[in-house]
Design an enzyme around this catalytic site. Structure first.
Site, short mmCIF file in Angstrom:
data_model
loop_
_atom_site.label_atom_id
_atom_site.label_comp_id
_atom_site.label_asym_id
_atom_site.label_seq_id
_atom_site.Cartn_x
_atom_site.Cartn_y
_atom_site.Cartn_z
N HIS A 237 -34.97 -53.47 -75.35
CA HIS A 237 -35.56 -53.77 -76.66
C HIS A 237 -35.18 -55.20 -77.10
CE1 HIS A 237 -36.50 -49.49 -77.33
NE2 HIS A 237 -35.27 -49.20 -76.97
O1 RIB Z 1 -34.61 -49.20 -81.49
C1 RIB Z 1 -33.95 -50.09 -80.63
C2 RIB Z 1 -33.02 -50.97 -81.39
O2 RIB Z 1 -32.00 -50.19 -82.00
C3 RIB Z 1 -32.26 -51.96 -80.49
O3 RIB Z 1 -31.97 -53.12 -81.24
C4 RIB Z 1 -30.99 -51.24 -80.16
O4 RIB Z 1 -29.91 -52.13 -79.88
C5 RIB Z 1 -30.74 -50.54 -81.45
O5 RIB Z 1 -30.08 -51.44 -82.32
#
Ligand code: RIB
Ligand code: CA
Length: 308
Positions: A237
């Protein structure tokens, strides 16, 4: 000229891989990293970040931010990132101090130094960014672009309609979405495709460097943990969000009107994106609808393998 960047994160496992690859990217200059509570408590996200940056051999300032969302109690994601946020990965303890200034003071400092060229990247809850805009409204014209990992046009990973970062602090996210700062939202609609699979991890196992070994250790933890949730691969992500500053063509999407719902058991923290353009409200964000996974994997591998 390298793109000046400040990264705000809640280091956790995918944040760690974003930091590892972002620091290796010659197109970007990460001038400071700020920490916020999210995946785990602030004490862990901060220490994880400092230990990681030092272990990788960088002296980038790390500044501590907010420990709680604007008005709600903190919800963490320990079931995903482990008790301290780094899974089963143990980093050497840094003996360096955190920056003497707070996260928002450091972002303000770096924004003034960059004279309007600063790219701010937020890959955790938007608590620090909201406090920054409330405390220093004059910082807004100094931010060239704000890239956010968060939200979803469709779906969610916390409730059926909310993504973790925005779910944790909806009020902060709404304030940021209304800030007027040029912004890109790298949503689950893109990041869920940004996976690193076993084939690439096995290729990385052959690289005998500190950076590659650490990357493999974190990736192995993420793949094993995701398998328990029925998810294949490690989902980058945050790595995608940060990489997109250097390689914008990684992202597919368009300019839309985006706002954040702050009410409802299953909707508080939902990013509402006017894809059908029915509100008549002006577009306020570039929102992702997809991404180029092969290009992203190649970028990640290059950043992990290449030594400066
Ligand atoms: O949904 C994914 C996000 O939430 C990413 O930034 C992961 O590190 C968590 O913080
Ligand atoms: Ca994160």
């Amino acid at each position: 000229m390298r793109i000046p960047v400040v990264l705000d994160c809640d280091t956790g496992t995918d944040d760690a891989l974003a930091i590892l690859t972002g620091l290796a990217c010659s197109d970007m200059e990460i001038r400071a990293i700020t920490t916020v509570a999210g995946n785990v408590e602030l004490k862990y996200t901060s220490v994880n970040t400092l230990n990681l940056v030092d272990h990788l051999g960088y002296d980038v300032p790390v500044a501590v931010g907010k420990s709680e969302p604007l008005i709600r109690p903190l919800h963490t994601a320990k079931e995903v990132h482990g008790e301290n946020g780094m899974g089963d990965v143990v980093l050497p303890i840094s003996n360096r101090a955190f920056d003497s200034e707070s996260a928002i003071d450091v972002i303000y400092r770096e924004a003034k130094k960059a004279e309007g060229d600063l790219h701010l990247v937020a890959v955790g809850p938007l608590t620090n960014i909201a406090h920054l805009f409330m405390t220093y409204p004059d910082v807004k014209p100094l931010i060239k672009h704000l890239t956010i990992m968060g939200g979803a046009i469709d779906g969610g990973n916390m409730t059926p309609s909310t993504e973790f970062n925005i779910h944790v602090d909806p009020e902060a996210a709404k304030l940021v979405s209304e800030s007027g700062v040029p912004q890109t939202w790298v949503t689950l609609d893109a990041t869920l495709s940004a996976t690193i699979e076993d084939t690439m991890i096995d290729e990385l196992r052959t690289i005998d460097t500190k950076k590659a070994k650490l990357a493999v250790e974190i990736l192995d933890y993420m793949v094993t943990r995701n398998r328990r949730f029925g998810i294949e691969g490690a989902v980058m992500h945050d790595g995608l969000a940060l990489a997109s500053v250097a390689v914008p063509s990684l992202l597919k999407g368009d300019d839309f009107y985006l706002t954040v719902e702050t009410k409802g058991e299953f909707t508080s923290g939902k990013t509402v994106v006017d894809v059908a353009r029915v509100t008549g409200k002006p577009n306020n964000a570039f929102v992702t609808t997809g991404m180029d996974v092969e290009k992203f994997r190649a970028w990640m591998k290059e950043m992990i393998v290449n030594e400066a």
